[in-house]
Design an enzyme around this catalytic site. Structure first.
Site, PDB file in Angstrom:
ATOM      1  CD  GLU A  81      -2.914  -1.248   0.179  1.00 52.95           C
ATOM      2  OE1 GLU A  81      -2.943  -0.172  -0.492  1.00 52.95           O
ATOM      3  OE2 GLU A  81      -3.517  -2.274  -0.083  1.00 52.95           O
ATOM      4  NE  ARG A  91     -17.782  -4.202   0.958  1.00 52.12           N
ATOM      5  CZ  ARG A  91     -18.069  -5.516   1.265  1.00 52.12           C
ATOM      6  NH1 ARG A  91     -18.997  -5.825   1.532  1.00 52.12           N
ATOM      7  NH2 ARG A  91     -16.828  -6.120   1.554  1.00 52.12           N
ATOM      8  CB  CYS A 144      -6.782  -2.868   6.387  1.00 47.39           C
ATOM      9  SG  CYS A 144      -6.933  -4.577   6.823  1.00 47.39           S
ATOM     10  CG  HIS A 166      -4.924  -4.998   1.869  1.00 46.09           C
ATOM     11  ND1 HIS A 166      -5.117  -3.600   1.933  1.00 46.09           N
ATOM     12  CD2 HIS A 166      -5.689  -5.595   2.856  1.00 46.09           C
ATOM     13  CE1 HIS A 166      -5.718  -3.271   2.666  1.00 46.09           C
ATOM     14  NE2 HIS A 166      -6.383  -4.345   3.509  1.00 46.09           N
TER      15      HIS A 166
HETATM   16  N1  PCA Z   1      -8.868  -6.825   6.360  1.00 43.45           N
HETATM   17  C1  PCA Z   1      -9.756  -5.784   6.618  1.00 43.45           C
HETATM   18  C2  PCA Z   1      -9.633  -5.659   7.848  1.00 43.45           C
HETATM   19  C3  PCA Z   1      -8.981  -6.626   8.527  1.00 43.45           C
HETATM   20  C4  PCA Z   1      -8.232  -7.497   7.222  1.00 43.45           C
HETATM   21  O1  PCA Z   1      -7.577  -8.069   7.525  1.00 43.45           O
HETATM   22  C5  PCA Z   1      -9.566  -4.514   5.750  1.00 43.45           C
HETATM   23  O2  PCA Z   1      -8.734  -4.674   4.573  1.00 43.45           O
HETATM   24  O3  PCA Z   1      -9.952  -3.491   6.171  1.00 43.45           O
END
Ligand code: PCA
Length: 209
Positions: A81, A91, A144, A166
């Site tokens: 990111e 959401r 996140c 991610h």
């Molecule tokens: N993914 C979610 C929150 C926790 C996770 O592992 C997100 O992308 O916000």
């Protein structure tokens, strides 16, 4: 001994496991060099508790670098990111039932923070090691992104570099996915590149809308 803090999240939204935690827990204790060790910790998937948990980890561990990770359903690669934004727009409810819509992560904070990790070098290293990776320009607007924003806000101006990755789903009913072993290795390579690279490489990683 220096500490590199790697975090993953607990499961959320119907998923029985969260691959981010399943992957980073396997890296707990791994040495990046003689005097640098990864410490892996798990964060709750809740707006009310995740930031305080993270701040407690920073106080306790005094890490030299921090990389938080989470599941990005729909992601197909190791997504590094670039930017955290000052916006919550959930959401779905989080694990405590909270669903903030159009609220600030930090009231009166800047609109966004860029990661301080060398993201292009990380993408290159993961690809060279044989796993799929890319720069991502949105970490979403859920927990996140909130954790990523708090991390950058807290460490802004400090020498401690930080960011967010991610990961895809694990193999199962839905696609896209990445096997756990590739995810673990991809994260290990990304974290190593982040630690070893002080000036990022200059190569294209953007998107045309
Ligand atoms: N993914 C979610 C929150 C926790 C996770 O592992 C997100 O992308 O916000």
């Amino acid at each position: 001994m220096h500490t590199v803090l790697l975090t993953g999240f607990e499961p959320f939204d119907q998923d029985p496991v969260n691959p981010s935690w399943e992957a980073v827990r396997q890296l707990d204790g791994v040495l990046l060099s003689d005097d640098v060790r990864i410490v892996a910790r798990r964060l709750p998937c809740a707006f009310a508790t995740a930031p305080a948990c993270l701040m407690q980890m920073l106080d306790e561990l005094r890490p030299a670098m921090v990389i938080a990770t989470g599941l990005g359903p729909g992601r197909s690669d190791i997504s590094i990111e670039r930017v955290a934004i000052n916006l919550n727009d959930a959401r779905i409810p989080d694990n405590l039932g909270a669903q903030p819509i159009d609220t600030a992560v930090v009231v009166d904070g800047p609109a966004a923070y860029f990661t301080t990790l060398p993201i292009k070098a990380m993408v290159r290293a993961v690809r060279e090691a044989g796993m799929a990776a890319s720069v991502s320009h949105t970490a979403g607007t859920f927990v996140c992104n909130q954790v990523f924003y708090h991390l950058q806000h807290k460490l802004a101006g400090s020498a401690v570099r930080s960011g967010f990755i991610h990961v895809p789903r694990l193999p199962g009913a839905s696609e896209p996915f990445m096997p756990l072993s590739s995810m673990i290795e991809g994260l290990r390579v990304a974290v190593t590149a982040a630690w070893q690279t002080s000036v990022d490489v200059l190569e294209a990683g953007g998107q045309v809308s």
